[in-house]
Design an enzyme around this catalytic site. Sequence first.
Site, short mmCIF file in Angstrom:
data_model
loop_
_atom_site.label_atom_id
_atom_site.label_comp_id
_atom_site.label_asym_id
_atom_site.label_seq_id
_atom_site.Cartn_x
_atom_site.Cartn_y
_atom_site.Cartn_z
N THR A 62 -7.85 -56.06 -31.34
CA THR A 62 -8.23 -54.79 -31.91
C THR A 62 -9.74 -54.76 -32.16
O THR A 62 -10.47 -55.64 -31.68
CB THR A 62 -7.36 -54.46 -33.16
OG1 THR A 62 -7.69 -53.16 -33.62
CG2 THR A 62 -7.54 -55.46 -34.28
N LYS A 66 -12.00 -55.11 -27.97
CA LYS A 66 -11.21 -54.69 -26.80
C LYS A 66 -12.00 -54.73 -25.50
O LYS A 66 -11.43 -55.01 -24.44
CB LYS A 66 -10.64 -53.28 -27.02
CG LYS A 66 -9.56 -53.23 -28.09
CD LYS A 66 -8.96 -51.85 -28.21
CE LYS A 66 -8.05 -51.78 -29.43
NZ LYS A 66 -7.42 -50.47 -29.59
N ASP A 102 -2.35 -48.95 -25.41
CA ASP A 102 -2.73 -47.85 -26.32
C ASP A 102 -2.35 -46.49 -25.75
O ASP A 102 -1.84 -45.62 -26.48
CB ASP A 102 -4.24 -47.87 -26.59
CG ASP A 102 -4.63 -48.97 -27.56
OD1 ASP A 102 -3.77 -49.38 -28.37
OD2 ASP A 102 -5.79 -49.42 -27.50
#
Length: 268
Positions: A62, A66, A102
């Site tokens: 996170t 990334k 995501d």
Amino acid sequence: MTDKYAVLGNPISHSKSPLIHTLFAEQTGQDMSYEAIEVALDGFAATVRRLRDEGYKGCNVTVPFKFEAYELCDELAPRAQDAKAVNTLLFRDGKILGTNTDGSGLLNDIQNNLGFKLMWKDVLLLGAGGAAAGVLWPLFNAGVGIDIANRTLDKAQALAEEFKEAGTVRARSYADLAGRQYDLVINATSSGLKDELPPLPDGLFKPGALAYDMMYGRETPFMAFARRQGASHISDGLGMLVEQAAEAFFIWRNVRPDTGPVLEKLRK
Ligand code: ATR
């Protein structure tokens, strides 16, 4: 032996990922552990290699790592290549494999959990950083046209240029939003972290519109704005968090957890 996983970030103490994956593991009877590791800003690559060498099976990545994860991987899934960002690592035969869950997390939350059908909808994406870039491709795949608005217009223009083959996409300044209306407005800026609101005009939401903030944990100024403006549906990003976790869990364990009860538990 218990398989080990972790989420890497900085800061990380607020992360809900260990709880989410622990609930998934309980629900599906998987023998695994999942911890949060705060990584020094200059220590990401070394930490990933150490975990791989210690026999961890995979990691989530996170903020702010990334993009570094994307650069570090030996092999990338197409959706990580599209997003130029990695949030899920898998260690296999000493190699670091990277993917990105995501985008599918956002789509699953919007379409399945919130029941909002995306096809043919007019979408406004706020922000042109990593969070915005990561969800563009999946949104195009869902059949929507996208306007990207950003404070720094150059960055929105660069993103629109990069994705122009993928679908209908246009960069706009915030001033240029006056008089325009959208079915879905997604806040992918980090404004909520600072309790700020992007400079949005009145009348942005079409009847039936969804206002979606990718942040979670509290009502952001964007969500409060949408409420004042009469948006029909308003959501934070907690469902996206749970759905991206479920996709990572599936990639690692080949078992798909039921996200509904986990999301319900987190909301309480
Ligand atoms: P992330 O990886 O979370 O996207 P980032 O790359 O730092 O983080 O991008 C942050 C995004 O939030 C940018 O689009 C930023 O706009 P600028 O490019 O103009 O800086 C946007 N942002 C942050 N605070 C904002 C605010 N108060 N109003 C509008 N946009 C904001």
